[in-house]
Design an enzyme around this catalytic site. Structure first.
Site, short mmCIF file in Angstrom:
data_model
loop_
_atom_site.label_atom_id
_atom_site.label_comp_id
_atom_site.label_asym_id
_atom_site.label_seq_id
_atom_site.Cartn_x
_atom_site.Cartn_y
_atom_site.Cartn_z
CE LYS A 1 5.61 49.84 13.57
NZ LYS A 1 4.97 50.57 12.46
CE LYS B 1 -3.84 45.58 17.73
NZ LYS B 1 -4.20 45.80 16.33
CE LYS C 1 -4.80 51.94 12.84
NZ LYS C 1 -4.38 50.53 12.80
N GLY D 1 0.74 50.36 7.53
CA GLY D 1 -0.51 50.37 6.77
C GLY D 1 -1.69 49.95 7.62
CG ASP D 2 -5.74 49.91 9.62
OD1 ASP D 2 -5.49 49.03 10.45
OD2 ASP D 2 -6.91 50.31 9.42
CB THR E 1 -2.33 41.09 10.29
OG1 THR E 1 -1.41 42.17 10.35
CG2 THR E 1 -3.48 41.35 11.25
CG ASN F 1 -2.54 42.61 4.54
OD1 ASN F 1 -2.49 42.44 5.75
ND2 ASN F 1 -1.53 42.31 3.76
CB SER G 1 5.48 46.66 12.20
OG SER G 1 4.61 46.80 11.12
P1 NDP Z 1 -7.72 46.14 3.60
O1 NDP Z 1 -7.99 47.53 3.16
O2 NDP Z 1 -6.63 45.38 2.93
O3 NDP Z 1 -9.04 45.26 3.53
C1 NDP Z 1 -10.19 45.61 4.23
C2 NDP Z 1 -11.29 44.65 3.82
O4 NDP Z 1 -12.42 44.87 4.64
C3 NDP Z 1 -11.75 44.86 2.39
O5 NDP Z 1 -12.20 43.65 1.88
C4 NDP Z 1 -12.91 45.85 2.55
O6 NDP Z 1 -13.85 45.80 1.51
C5 NDP Z 1 -13.51 45.36 3.84
N1 NDP Z 1 -14.14 46.48 4.54
C6 NDP Z 1 -13.52 47.57 5.04
N2 NDP Z 1 -14.42 48.41 5.60
C7 NDP Z 1 -15.62 47.83 5.41
C8 NDP Z 1 -16.93 48.19 5.76
N3 NDP Z 1 -17.21 49.32 6.43
N4 NDP Z 1 -17.93 47.31 5.43
C9 NDP Z 1 -17.68 46.15 4.77
N5 NDP Z 1 -16.45 45.77 4.40
C10 NDP Z 1 -15.44 46.59 4.73
O7 NDP Z 1 -7.46 46.26 5.19
P2 NDP Z 1 -6.73 45.21 6.14
O8 NDP Z 1 -7.02 43.83 5.68
O9 NDP Z 1 -5.34 45.66 6.32
O10 NDP Z 1 -7.48 45.50 7.53
C11 NDP Z 1 -8.65 44.77 7.93
C12 NDP Z 1 -8.83 44.90 9.43
O11 NDP Z 1 -7.67 44.38 10.10
C13 NDP Z 1 -9.00 46.34 9.96
O12 NDP Z 1 -9.84 46.32 11.09
C14 NDP Z 1 -7.59 46.69 10.41
O13 NDP Z 1 -7.58 47.72 11.38
C15 NDP Z 1 -7.15 45.36 11.00
N6 NDP Z 1 -5.72 45.18 11.13
C16 NDP Z 1 -4.90 45.27 10.05
C17 NDP Z 1 -3.55 45.06 10.18
C18 NDP Z 1 -2.63 45.01 9.01
O14 NDP Z 1 -1.47 44.65 9.21
N7 NDP Z 1 -3.05 45.33 7.82
C19 NDP Z 1 -2.96 44.84 11.52
C20 NDP Z 1 -3.92 44.67 12.59
C21 NDP Z 1 -5.24 44.87 12.38
P3 NDP Z 1 -13.81 46.93 0.36
O15 NDP Z 1 -12.47 46.76 -0.29
O16 NDP Z 1 -14.95 46.63 -0.52
O17 NDP Z 1 -13.94 48.23 1.10
#
Ligand code: NDP
Length: 450
Positions: free
Chosen positions: A89, A113, A125, A164-165, A208, A239, A382
């Protein structure tokens, strides 16, 4: 410890050029020291050697045709890391930076986790070096269909259940699911984060971010504090960041920042959540557009960031929530946060703090919720989505949110109790890694050499 050194050396030979993966392994192994030293069974069963090697890694070509009729080719990945506790997962990430190292570090973190949640989940992943930004809906659909043309062979409701991620939200999950159904003829719970219209769970979208704030709440309660009235620094605008901000407001805190890959917004009176959702969930535009609605806010472009870190962490705040991506909080950022009186950090993103930053944070003994504990609300919900799909039920928002709160409280408790057991009550990195590791390692021993 030589076993850490030896393991990393071996990985450098067998899996070259995977810096993020070595970083994640080193952090976990470092905190496992006391449990490995006092339990020779883990050595006898070669747990470390086995746990750092994925059970299976799939890499594949993803060809698709863009709107101009040009053939594009991306690289797809699914790393099925460990199934000792349940089906693999973990999310799918679509981002140009995706490579084998990033997917393996994420998959490795996911094992521990998922174990911490107490739910029957293995770790995996996947993703692709595809950039959804600027692509039309049709291009996204064609890419997702091509990605699933390979992935469908490897996933299933009791084998591997992606979510998703970064770059993969409800739209992408919809296109992926549609193609899976077409290829297999099965309407089953093979993906989570689905639309509420066809099998998704209430609260999954929020989980999250909400979970990361619940974790901070439990951390603060232990210090006799609450979230009410606290100024909060949040990075990211996706997100996780959006629903972290939403829950912070609900619990009386004031989030004053958010960021994306173009820069940081600082809004002293509090980020306007409605504007943020409109920009990121509806219009999908860069953050500087926030100033069109709130000219009194400040936009700091990436070019104006300090050379040794991120603008968000140089602003003064009581609490910090890194919710964007890996290694976005450096040593200098950690020092600035502490100097400005930050009392706790709860990580919504995966491995957002560099190794040096973590050392500084732990030394300062401020509250610290590492990502693999603090952001586990997403994968937990999830699993609640899988449970609803399997039993053909739909639970209410309140019901799922209540379960999420209980799961996050349990994660916090087992992390803290394990840290206390090993004599470092403030070190939840150690607590999370050992608590997760013991469950997976003991299950691996009971299941034999497989
Ligand atoms: P999203 O794609 O919804 O959002 C990511 C955000 O982070 C955007 O604002 C993006 O900006 C910014 N970002 C991504 N990469 C970079 C970078 N290299 N430099 C600067 N800004 C960056 O992703 P999520 O919110 O889903 O995920 C965010 C984090 O949370 C990740 O580390 C993910 O692995 C982790 N996570 C997510 C989960 C989930 O349920 N979604 C669960 C557990 C962990 P821009 O749009 O401009 O690229």
């Amino acid at each position: 410890m030589t076993y850490i050194h030896d393991t990393i050396l071996k990985l450098q030979k067998t899996s070259p050029a995977q810096a993020e993966f070595y970083q994640a392994v080193e952090e976990v192994l470092d905190s496992l020291r006391p449990v490995l030293e006092s339990n020779e069974k883990y050595q006898r069963h070669a747990i470390i050697e086995r746990i750092v090697e994925p059970e299976r890694q799939i890499m594949f070509r993803v060809p698709w045709v863009d709107d101009q009729g040009n053939v594009q080719v991306n690289k797809g990945y699914r790393v099925e890391f460990n199934s000792a506790l349940g089906p693999y997962k973990g999310g799918l990430r679509f981002h140009p930076s995706v490579n084998a190292s990033i997917i393996k570090f994420l998959g490795f973190e996911q094992i521990f986790k998922n174990a911490l949640t107490g739910l029957p989940l293995g770790g995996g992943k996947g993703g692709a070096n595809f950039d959804p930004k600027g692509k039309s809906d049709s291009e996204i659909m064609r890419f997702c269909q091509s990605f699933m043309n390979e992935l469908y062979r490897h996933i299933g409701p009791t084998t591997d259940v992606p979510a998703g991620d970064i770059g993969v939200g409800a739209r992408e999950i919809g296109y992926l699911f549609g193609q899976y159904k077409r290829l297999t003829g099965n309407y089953d719970g093979v993906l989570t984060g689905k639309s509420l219209l066809w099998g998704g769970s209430l609260v999954r979208k929020e989980a999250t971010g909400y979970g990361c704030v619940y974790f901070a709440q439990y951390l603060l309660e232990d210090k006799g504090e609450t979230l009410a009235g606290k100024t909060c620094l949040v990075s990211g605008a996706g997100n996780v960041a959006i629903y972290t901000i939403e829950k912070l407001y609900q619990l009386g805190a004031c989030p004053v920042t958010c960021s994306d890959s173009s820069g940081t917004i600082y809004h002293a009176k509090g980020i306007n959540l409605e504007t943020l959702k409109e920009l990121k969930e509806v219009r999908k535009v860069k953050l500087n557009a926030y100033l069109e609605v709130h000219p009194e806010a400040q936009f700091i472009a990436v070019n104006d960031y300090p050379s040794d870190g991120h603008a968000v962490w140089r602003i003064s705040g009581n609490l910090a929530f890194p919710c964007a991506t890996q290694n976005e909080l450096t040593k200098a950022d950690a020092e600035a946060l502490i100097a400005n009186g930050c009392m706790a950090i709860s990580e919504g993103a995966n491995m957002p703090s560099t190794q040096n930053a973590v050392e500084i944070i732990l030394k300062a003994k401020i509250g610290y919720g590492p990502g693999k504990a603090a952001n586990a609300g997403g994968v937990s919900t999830s699993q609640l989505e899988m449970a609803q799909n399997a039993s053909m039920q739909c639970w209410s928002f309140e019901e799922v949110d209540e379960k999420l709160k209980v799961i996050m409280a349990n994660i916090y408790k087992s992390t803290r109790d394990t840290a206390v057991e090993f004599g470092e009550p403030h070190n939840l990195v150690l607590g999370a890694n050992i608590a997760g590791f013991r469950k997976v390692a003991d299950a691996m021993i009971e299941q034999g050499i497989v």
